[in-house]
Design a protein around this motif. Sequence first.
Motif, PDB file in Angstrom:
ATOM      1  N   GLU A   1       0.846  -1.203   0.000  1.00  0.00           N
ATOM      2  CA  GLU A   1       0.000   0.000   0.000  1.00  0.00           C
ATOM      3  C   GLU A   1       0.883   1.254   0.000  1.00  0.00           C
ATOM      4  O   GLU A   1       0.621   2.207  -0.727  1.00  0.00           O
ATOM      5  N   ASP A   2       1.952   1.216   0.821  1.00  0.00           N
ATOM      6  CA  ASP A   2       2.873   2.368   0.864  1.00  0.00           C
ATOM      7  C   ASP A   2       3.502   2.578  -0.505  1.00  0.00           C
ATOM      8  O   ASP A   2       3.629   3.706  -0.984  1.00  0.00           O
ATOM      9  N   GLU A   3       3.878   1.475  -1.111  1.00  0.00           N
ATOM     10  CA  GLU A   3       4.542   1.561  -2.401  1.00  0.00           C
ATOM     11  C   GLU A   3       3.626   2.140  -3.490  1.00  0.00           C
ATOM     12  O   GLU A   3       4.079   2.815  -4.399  1.00  0.00           O
ATOM     13  N   LEU A   4       2.333   1.847  -3.377  1.00  0.00           N
ATOM     14  CA  LEU A   4       1.389   2.310  -4.400  1.00  0.00           C
ATOM     15  C   LEU A   4       0.663   3.587  -3.977  1.00  0.00           C
ATOM     16  O   LEU A   4      -0.259   4.037  -4.645  1.00  0.00           O
ATOM     17  N   GLY A   5       1.111   4.158  -2.862  1.00  0.00           N
ATOM     18  CA  GLY A   5       0.437   5.354  -2.332  1.00  0.00           C
ATOM     19  C   GLY A   5       0.411   6.506  -3.319  1.00  0.00           C
ATOM     20  O   GLY A   5      -0.479   7.359  -3.276  1.00  0.00           O
ATOM     21  N   PHE A   6       1.395   6.504  -4.245  1.00  0.00           N
ATOM     22  CA  PHE A   6       1.440   7.605  -5.228  1.00  0.00           C
ATOM     23  C   PHE A   6       0.190   7.628  -6.113  1.00  0.00           C
ATOM     24  O   PHE A   6      -0.083   8.615  -6.781  1.00  0.00           O
ATOM     25  N   LEU A   7      -0.580   6.520  -6.092  1.00  0.00           N
ATOM     26  CA  LEU A   7      -1.781   6.479  -6.936  1.00  0.00           C
ATOM     27  C   LEU A   7      -2.788   7.562  -6.556  1.00  0.00           C
ATOM     28  O   LEU A   7      -3.625   7.933  -7.362  1.00  0.00           O
ATOM     29  N   HIS A   8      -2.706   8.086  -5.348  1.00  0.00           N
ATOM     30  CA  HIS A   8      -3.690   9.125  -5.026  1.00  0.00           C
ATOM     31  C   HIS A   8      -3.193  10.517  -5.399  1.00  0.00           C
ATOM     32  O   HIS A   8      -3.884  11.505  -5.228  1.00  0.00           O
ATOM     33  N   ARG A   9      -1.970  10.566  -5.934  1.00  0.00           N
ATOM     34  CA  ARG A   9      -1.521  11.862  -6.464  1.00  0.00           C
ATOM     35  C   ARG A   9      -0.931  11.672  -7.868  1.00  0.00           C
ATOM     36  O   ARG A   9       0.064  12.284  -8.231  1.00  0.00           O
ATOM     37  N   LEU A  10      -1.579  10.819  -8.635  1.00  0.00           N
ATOM     38  CA  LEU A  10      -1.163  10.600 -10.027  1.00  0.00           C
ATOM     39  C   LEU A  10      -1.196  11.921 -10.784  1.00  0.00           C
ATOM     40  O   LEU A  10      -2.150  12.678 -10.661  1.00  0.00           O
ATOM     41  N   ASP A  11      -0.154  12.177 -11.573  1.00  0.00           N
ATOM     42  CA  ASP A  11      -0.154  13.467 -12.262  1.00  0.00           C
ATOM     43  C   ASP A  11      -0.410  13.359 -13.761  1.00  0.00           C
ATOM     44  O   ASP A  11      -0.512  14.378 -14.433  1.00  0.00           O
ATOM     45  N   SER A  12      -0.510  12.142 -14.284  1.00  0.00           N
ATOM     46  CA  SER A  12      -0.791  12.049 -15.725  1.00  0.00           C
ATOM     47  C   SER A  12      -1.404  10.699 -16.071  1.00  0.00           C
ATOM     48  O   SER A  12      -1.085   9.688 -15.436  1.00  0.00           O
ATOM     49  N   PRO A  13      -2.258  10.685 -17.102  1.00  0.00           N
ATOM     50  CA  PRO A  13      -2.795   9.400 -17.566  1.00  0.00           C
ATOM     51  C   PRO A  13      -1.671   8.444 -17.982  1.00  0.00           C
ATOM     52  O   PRO A  13      -1.808   7.231 -17.841  1.00  0.00           O
ATOM     53  N   ALA A  14      -0.544   8.991 -18.463  1.00  0.00           N
ATOM     54  CA  ALA A  14       0.556   8.113 -18.892  1.00  0.00           C
ATOM     55  C   ALA A  14       1.120   7.348 -17.699  1.00  0.00           C
ATOM     56  O   ALA A  14       1.443   6.158 -17.789  1.00  0.00           O
ATOM     57  N   ARG A  15       1.236   8.022 -16.568  1.00  0.00           N
ATOM     58  CA  ARG A  15       1.744   7.346 -15.363  1.00  0.00           C
ATOM     59  C   ARG A  15       0.759   6.265 -14.917  1.00  0.00           C
ATOM     60  O   ARG A  15       1.134   5.163 -14.534  1.00  0.00           O
ATOM     61  N   TYR A  16      -0.512   6.585 -14.995  1.00  0.00           N
ATOM     62  CA  TYR A  16      -1.550   5.606 -14.644  1.00  0.00           C
ATOM     63  C   TYR A  16      -1.473   4.402 -15.578  1.00  0.00           C
ATOM     64  O   TYR A  16      -1.521   3.245 -15.144  1.00  0.00           O
ATOM     65  N   ALA A  17      -1.299   4.671 -16.880  1.00  0.00           N
ATOM     66  CA  ALA A  17      -1.186   3.576 -17.849  1.00  0.00           C
ATOM     67  C   ALA A  17       0.019   2.703 -17.521  1.00  0.00           C
ATOM     68  O   ALA A  17      -0.029   1.471 -17.656  1.00  0.00           O
ATOM     69  N   GLY A  18       1.092   3.318 -17.047  1.00  0.00           N
ATOM     70  CA  GLY A  18       2.277   2.553 -16.660  1.00  0.00           C
ATOM     71  C   GLY A  18       1.954   1.576 -15.520  1.00  0.00           C
ATOM     72  O   GLY A  18       2.453   0.445 -15.492  1.00  0.00           O
ATOM     73  N   VAL A  19       1.111   2.029 -14.593  1.00  0.00           N
ATOM     74  CA  VAL A  19       0.701   1.158 -13.477  1.00  0.00           C
ATOM     75  C   VAL A  19      -0.145   0.007 -14.011  1.00  0.00           C
ATOM     76  O   VAL A  19       0.070  -1.160 -13.657  1.00  0.00           O
ATOM     77  N   LEU A  20      -1.096   0.322 -14.881  1.00  0.00           N
ATOM     78  CA  LEU A  20      -1.942  -0.738 -15.464  1.00  0.00           C
ATOM     79  C   LEU A  20      -1.073  -1.745 -16.212  1.00  0.00           C
ATOM     80  O   LEU A  20      -1.298  -2.964 -16.128  1.00  0.00           O
ATOM     81  N   ALA A  21      -0.074  -1.241 -16.932  1.00  0.00           N
ATOM     82  CA  ALA A  21       0.799  -2.128 -17.705  1.00  0.00           C
ATOM     83  C   ALA A  21       1.580  -3.052 -16.766  1.00  0.00           C
ATOM     84  O   ALA A  21       1.736  -4.251 -17.037  1.00  0.00           O
TER      85      ALA A  21
END
Length: 184
Positions: A19-39
Amino acid sequence: MNLLAHLRIETRAAHRALEDELGFLHRLDSPARYAGVLAAFLGFHEPLEKALDASIAAHDLPWELAPGAGLLAGDLRGLGWSSARIASLRRADPPDVAELPALVGSLYVVEGARLGGRLITRWVGEALGPVPVSFFASDGDVRRRLRRFGAVAEHVLTADQAEAASAAANLHFRIFGEWLRAVS
Ligand code: HEM
């Protein structure tokens, strides 16, 4: 204590670390970063689901996987990724789920993760606005499904296999964490 409660307690520390490691998900700054997580999730889930499906069949476990990798691919396509790009993603070596306790431990992590997915869906929506979230949002009553999984697992696992199941769940968390670090 029932099996689900045992698994929850035994994996609490591993969950918190992830959870700590993925905590950045609540301050995602771009769809590209989100896509990287999905990938990264897809690269782990796709081979894992194949291994889980094979083990479910081998043990004749009365359980059907919920869609995961397919939803991740759909979300990525919604974000503009081509099928070729998705197909070329690196895939992980999944945890070994051949033995029944390992199968139960890994399925617990996969099913349980859908509870947290609801929160992640909210974070992503707040950070990025409308983006495809079908993987994290999950259809249906995830809590009820997890309870149903607990009942199936208790039915097939003997009491002395509970430790092996929680060890496998912890290993799953660890391998997934290492995978996320390796690909991000
Ligand atoms: C930022 C990332 C994450 C957050 C914020 C999060 C949050 C949560 C929350 C809030 C719950 C409990 C829901 C409830 O009882 O109401 C939960 C449960 C759970 N999560 Fe996560 N989670 C995250 C990532 C993950 C990941 C990546 C996995 C697995 C790979 C995972 C596995 C689980 C499991 C197995 C449970 C079920 C615990 C139980 O037995 O009740 N979580 N998570």
